[in-house]
Design a protein around this motif. Structure first.
Motif, PDB file in Angstrom:
ATOM      1  N   ILE A   1      61.625  81.645  90.691  1.00 34.92           N
ATOM      2  CA  ILE A   1      62.699  80.739  90.305  1.00 34.92           C
ATOM      3  C   ILE A   1      62.124  79.387  89.889  1.00 34.92           C
ATOM      4  O   ILE A   1      62.525  78.806  88.874  1.00 34.92           O
ATOM      5  CB  ILE A   1      63.700  80.568  91.462  1.00 34.92           C
ATOM      6  N   VAL A   2      61.168  78.897  90.664  1.00 34.65           N
ATOM      7  CA  VAL A   2      60.570  77.600  90.358  1.00 34.65           C
ATOM      8  C   VAL A   2      59.826  77.642  89.029  1.00 34.65           C
ATOM      9  O   VAL A   2      59.998  76.776  88.162  1.00 34.65           O
ATOM     10  CB  VAL A   2      59.616  77.165  91.489  1.00 34.65           C
ATOM     11  N   VAL A   3      59.000  78.679  88.834  1.00 33.40           N
ATOM     12  CA  VAL A   3      58.158  78.767  87.639  1.00 33.40           C
ATOM     13  C   VAL A   3      58.994  79.037  86.390  1.00 33.40           C
ATOM     14  O   VAL A   3      58.766  78.434  85.333  1.00 33.40           O
ATOM     15  CB  VAL A   3      57.084  79.858  87.813  1.00 33.40           C
ATOM     16  N   GLN A   4      59.959  79.931  86.502  1.00 33.40           N
ATOM     17  CA  GLN A   4      60.701  80.368  85.317  1.00 33.40           C
ATOM     18  C   GLN A   4      61.867  79.446  84.970  1.00 33.40           C
ATOM     19  O   GLN A   4      62.252  79.366  83.799  1.00 33.40           O
ATOM     20  CB  GLN A   4      61.221  81.794  85.523  1.00 33.40           C
ATOM     21  N   LEU A   5      62.429  78.751  85.949  1.00 30.28           N
ATOM     22  CA  LEU A   5      63.630  77.963  85.686  1.00 30.28           C
ATOM     23  C   LEU A   5      63.414  76.465  85.860  1.00 30.28           C
ATOM     24  O   LEU A   5      63.651  75.683  84.934  1.00 30.28           O
ATOM     25  CB  LEU A   5      64.764  78.425  86.609  1.00 30.28           C
ATOM     26  N   LEU A   6      62.983  76.057  87.048  1.00 29.68           N
ATOM     27  CA  LEU A   6      62.916  74.633  87.342  1.00 29.68           C
ATOM     28  C   LEU A   6      61.737  73.943  86.645  1.00 29.68           C
ATOM     29  O   LEU A   6      61.865  72.802  86.191  1.00 29.68           O
ATOM     30  CB  LEU A   6      62.832  74.417  88.853  1.00 29.68           C
ATOM     31  N   LEU A   7      60.602  74.619  86.543  1.00 30.88           N
ATOM     32  CA  LEU A   7      59.440  74.019  85.881  1.00 30.88           C
ATOM     33  C   LEU A   7      59.700  73.754  84.393  1.00 30.88           C
ATOM     34  O   LEU A   7      59.428  72.645  83.910  1.00 30.88           O
ATOM     35  CB  LEU A   7      58.203  74.891  86.082  1.00 30.88           C
ATOM     36  N   PRO A   8      60.226  74.746  83.635  1.00 33.38           N
ATOM     37  CA  PRO A   8      60.544  74.449  82.227  1.00 33.38           C
ATOM     38  C   PRO A   8      61.565  73.320  82.083  1.00 33.38           C
ATOM     39  O   PRO A   8      61.469  72.512  81.159  1.00 33.38           O
ATOM     40  CB  PRO A   8      61.115  75.781  81.710  1.00 33.38           C
ATOM     41  N   PHE A   9      62.541  73.273  82.994  1.00 32.37           N
ATOM     42  CA  PHE A   9      63.522  72.198  82.937  1.00 32.37           C
ATOM     43  C   PHE A   9      62.839  70.842  83.123  1.00 32.37           C
ATOM     44  O   PHE A   9      63.143  69.876  82.409  1.00 32.37           O
ATOM     45  CB  PHE A   9      64.583  72.403  84.017  1.00 32.37           C
ATOM     46  N   ALA A  10      61.898  70.774  84.071  1.00 35.79           N
ATOM     47  CA  ALA A  10      61.163  69.524  84.311  1.00 35.79           C
ATOM     48  C   ALA A  10      60.309  69.148  83.099  1.00 35.79           C
ATOM     49  O   ALA A  10      60.227  67.980  82.715  1.00 35.79           O
ATOM     50  CB  ALA A  10      60.287  69.664  85.554  1.00 35.79           C
ATOM     51  N   VAL A  11      59.685  70.161  82.471  1.00 37.49           N
ATOM     52  CA  VAL A  11      58.889  69.900  81.268  1.00 37.49           C
ATOM     53  C   VAL A  11      59.785  69.358  80.150  1.00 37.49           C
ATOM     54  O   VAL A  11      59.411  68.432  79.418  1.00 37.49           O
ATOM     55  CB  VAL A  11      58.164  71.179  80.810  1.00 37.49           C
ATOM     56  N   GLY A  12      60.989  69.943  80.032  1.00 34.99           N
ATOM     57  CA  GLY A  12      61.931  69.456  79.040  1.00 34.99           C
ATOM     58  C   GLY A  12      62.301  68.007  79.268  1.00 34.99           C
ATOM     59  O   GLY A  12      62.434  67.226  78.315  1.00 34.99           O
ATOM     60  N   GLN A  13      62.461  67.629  80.529  1.00 35.58           N
ATOM     61  CA  GLN A  13      62.746  66.234  80.852  1.00 35.58           C
ATOM     62  C   GLN A  13      61.588  65.330  80.434  1.00 35.58           C
ATOM     63  O   GLN A  13      61.803  64.220  79.920  1.00 35.58           O
ATOM     64  CB  GLN A  13      62.993  66.095  82.357  1.00 35.58           C
ATOM     65  N   LEU A  14      60.349  65.802  80.622  1.00 35.55           N
ATOM     66  CA  LEU A  14      59.181  64.996  80.287  1.00 35.55           C
ATOM     67  C   LEU A  14      59.027  64.789  78.783  1.00 35.55           C
ATOM     68  O   LEU A  14      58.635  63.712  78.328  1.00 35.55           O
ATOM     69  CB  LEU A  14      57.911  65.646  80.862  1.00 35.55           C
ATOM     70  N   ILE A  15      59.311  65.838  78.005  1.00 37.46           N
ATOM     71  CA  ILE A  15      59.124  65.734  76.546  1.00 37.46           C
ATOM     72  C   ILE A  15      60.385  65.236  75.841  1.00 37.46           C
ATOM     73  O   ILE A  15      60.399  65.127  74.617  1.00 37.46           O
ATOM     74  CB  ILE A  15      58.703  67.098  75.952  1.00 37.46           C
ATOM     75  N   ARG A  16      61.424  64.936  76.616  1.00 38.31           N
ATOM     76  CA  ARG A  16      62.702  64.532  76.033  1.00 38.31           C
ATOM     77  C   ARG A  16      62.584  63.365  75.048  1.00 38.31           C
ATOM     78  O   ARG A  16      63.211  63.403  73.972  1.00 38.31           O
ATOM     79  CB  ARG A  16      63.691  64.186  77.147  1.00 38.31           C
ATOM     80  N   PRO A  17      61.804  62.312  75.342  1.00 39.50           N
ATOM     81  CA  PRO A  17      61.739  61.183  74.394  1.00 39.50           C
ATOM     82  C   PRO A  17      61.269  61.578  73.000  1.00 39.50           C
ATOM     83  O   PRO A  17      61.619  60.928  72.019  1.00 39.50           O
ATOM     84  CB  PRO A  17      60.739  60.224  75.069  1.00 39.50           C
ATOM     85  N   TRP A  18      60.482  62.651  72.900  1.00 37.11           N
ATOM     86  CA  TRP A  18      59.919  63.045  71.606  1.00 37.11           C
ATOM     87  C   TRP A  18      60.770  64.081  70.867  1.00 37.11           C
ATOM     88  O   TRP A  18      60.639  64.224  69.660  1.00 37.11           O
ATOM     89  CB  TRP A  18      58.510  63.602  71.805  1.00 37.11           C
ATOM     90  N   VAL A  19      61.624  64.811  71.568  1.00 37.28           N
ATOM     91  CA  VAL A  19      62.349  65.919  70.920  1.00 37.28           C
ATOM     92  C   VAL A  19      63.857  65.755  70.934  1.00 37.28           C
ATOM     93  O   VAL A  19      64.560  66.496  70.249  1.00 37.28           O
ATOM     94  CB  VAL A  19      61.992  67.274  71.582  1.00 37.28           C
ATOM     95  N   THR A  20      64.378  64.799  71.711  1.00 43.44           N
ATOM     96  CA  THR A  20      65.836  64.704  71.843  1.00 43.44           C
ATOM     97  C   THR A  20      66.512  64.392  70.511  1.00 43.44           C
ATOM     98  O   THR A  20      67.603  64.897  70.223  1.00 43.44           O
ATOM     99  CB  THR A  20      66.209  63.634  72.896  1.00 43.44           C
ATOM    100  N   GLY A  21      65.878  63.565  69.674  1.00 43.44           N
ATOM    101  CA  GLY A  21      66.458  63.251  68.372  1.00 43.44           C
ATOM    102  C   GLY A  21      66.553  64.476  67.482  1.00 43.44           C
ATOM    103  O   GLY A  21      67.575  64.708  66.825  1.00 43.44           O
ATOM    104  N   TRP A  22      65.487  65.280  67.481  1.00 42.47           N
ATOM    105  CA  TRP A  22      65.481  66.488  66.646  1.00 42.47           C
ATOM    106  C   TRP A  22      66.530  67.483  67.128  1.00 42.47           C
ATOM    107  O   TRP A  22      67.238  68.092  66.325  1.00 42.47           O
ATOM    108  CB  TRP A  22      64.094  67.127  66.692  1.00 42.47           C
TER     109      TRP A  22
END
Length: 333
Positions: free
Chosen positions: A170-191
């Protein structure tokens, strides 16, 4: 009539039926089955990465601290469903066999789905942050709560054990990608805000992959040939009624608690789902030496029914005008 016409011709719903038929005729086996499993996991992880990238940290925190909503959803998953499952014992053994009733009760004890609950909430323009927290938390505690409920409410044979790897998955497949998405948000949220197609593709694609994998698994285990056709019909009816009752209760409970429409959609979708992905491996551990294929049949059927019904509901809410509450909410009032 318009709703019926829209339902019948809905491309996504037709796609679910087509995928189910395709998997029944050509189930994935061997290497193809392994590849399908990995592709499904990647799609789900990508789904959570996109959700993490789309949600602002403040929205995620607001979703986390909405404890009243999460409490009601957990009560639906682990109190309402088990109570209804116990009430259905009156159907045994006249209408459903002992093993099939065991399966009906077991489906009432498993956690809520994760990817489809969040995907449907997103499609219906609900509170995605709240759905992420509720669905993920339901699965995390379900690793412990479901076996305990099985021990308390069922007579099982064989040893019952909890695999710590389930929490790691659950952590690896769900929560970790969500956390990565939060980290890269400044660069991809506009797109992402300018291009909604990728999110929609992942939303719907992940559900179609789950449907195909579920039907492939059932065909490979010869589940359908091990029970009389009329009993399958009874189980389908029981699953449909069970889902209708829970959908009705969760919808009006959201209104009774004074939740906003976006939160009522989270309660509607997260509080009414049961996870095939979590239920199947749990059944394999909990029902050692018993007809696992027959016991998980109600869960297989309920899973498909919930996807099809919630597809219609989510699409219906997605078409509501921005300035109006919703057609369904008006009808419910």
């Amino acid at each position: 009539m318009k709703l019926l016409r829209d339902t019948v011709l809905d491309p996504f719903l037709l796609g679910i039926f087509a995928v189910a038929v395709l998997a029944s005729l050509f189930p994935a086996t061997g290497t193809a089955e392994d590849v399908l499993g990995w592709v499904t996991k990647i799609a789900i992880a990508l789904l959570f990465l996109i959700y993490g990238a789309r949600l602002s940290p403040r929205d995620a925190w607001d979703g986390l601290k909405h404890w009243r909503l999460h409490s009601v959803i957990l009560a639906s998953t682990y109190l309402l469903f088990p109570a209804l499952g116990l009430a259905l014992r009156i159907l045994e053994p006249g209408l459903i066999s002992d093993d099939l009733y065991t399966g009906v009760l077991f489906l009432c004890l498993v956690p809520s789905t994760v990817q489809s609950s969040i995907a449907f909430t997103s499609i219906a323009r609900g509170n995605v942050a709240g759905a992420v927290v509720s669905a993920s938390f339901s699965n995390i505690i379900g690793v412990f709560v479901t076996p305990l409920l099985v021990i308390a409410l069922m007579t099982t044979t064989g040893s019952v054990s909890i695999d710590p790897g389930s929490i790691l998955d659950i952590v690896v497949q769900l929560l970790l990608p969500f956390a990565v998405g939060q980290l890269i948000r400044p660069w991809v949220t506009g797109w992402l805000s300018r291009h909604s197609a990728p999110t929609k593709l992942v939303d719907r694609g992940s559900i179609l992959l789950v449907v195909f994998a579920a039907f492939s698994e059932s065909m490979n285990q010869h589940v359908w040939s091990s029970v009389a056709v009329w009993r399958i019909g009874v189980v389908i009816a029981v699953c449909a009624v069970l889902l209708a009752v829970v959908l009705t209760i969760t919808w009006y409970a959201g209104k009774w608690f004074g939740f906003a429409l976006e939160d009522r959609l989270v309660l509607l979708f997260c509080g009414s789902k049961k996870s095939l992905a979590s239920g199947l491996p749990m059944a394999a551990v909990l029902f050692v030496g018993q007809p696992v294929g027959l016991i998980v049949l109600p869960l297989l059927l309920f899973h498909q029914i919930q996807l099809m019904v919630c597809t219609v509901i989510a699409q219906r809410f997605a078409r509501r005008p921005e300035s109006e509450p919703s057609p369904a909410a008006s009808a419910a009032d």
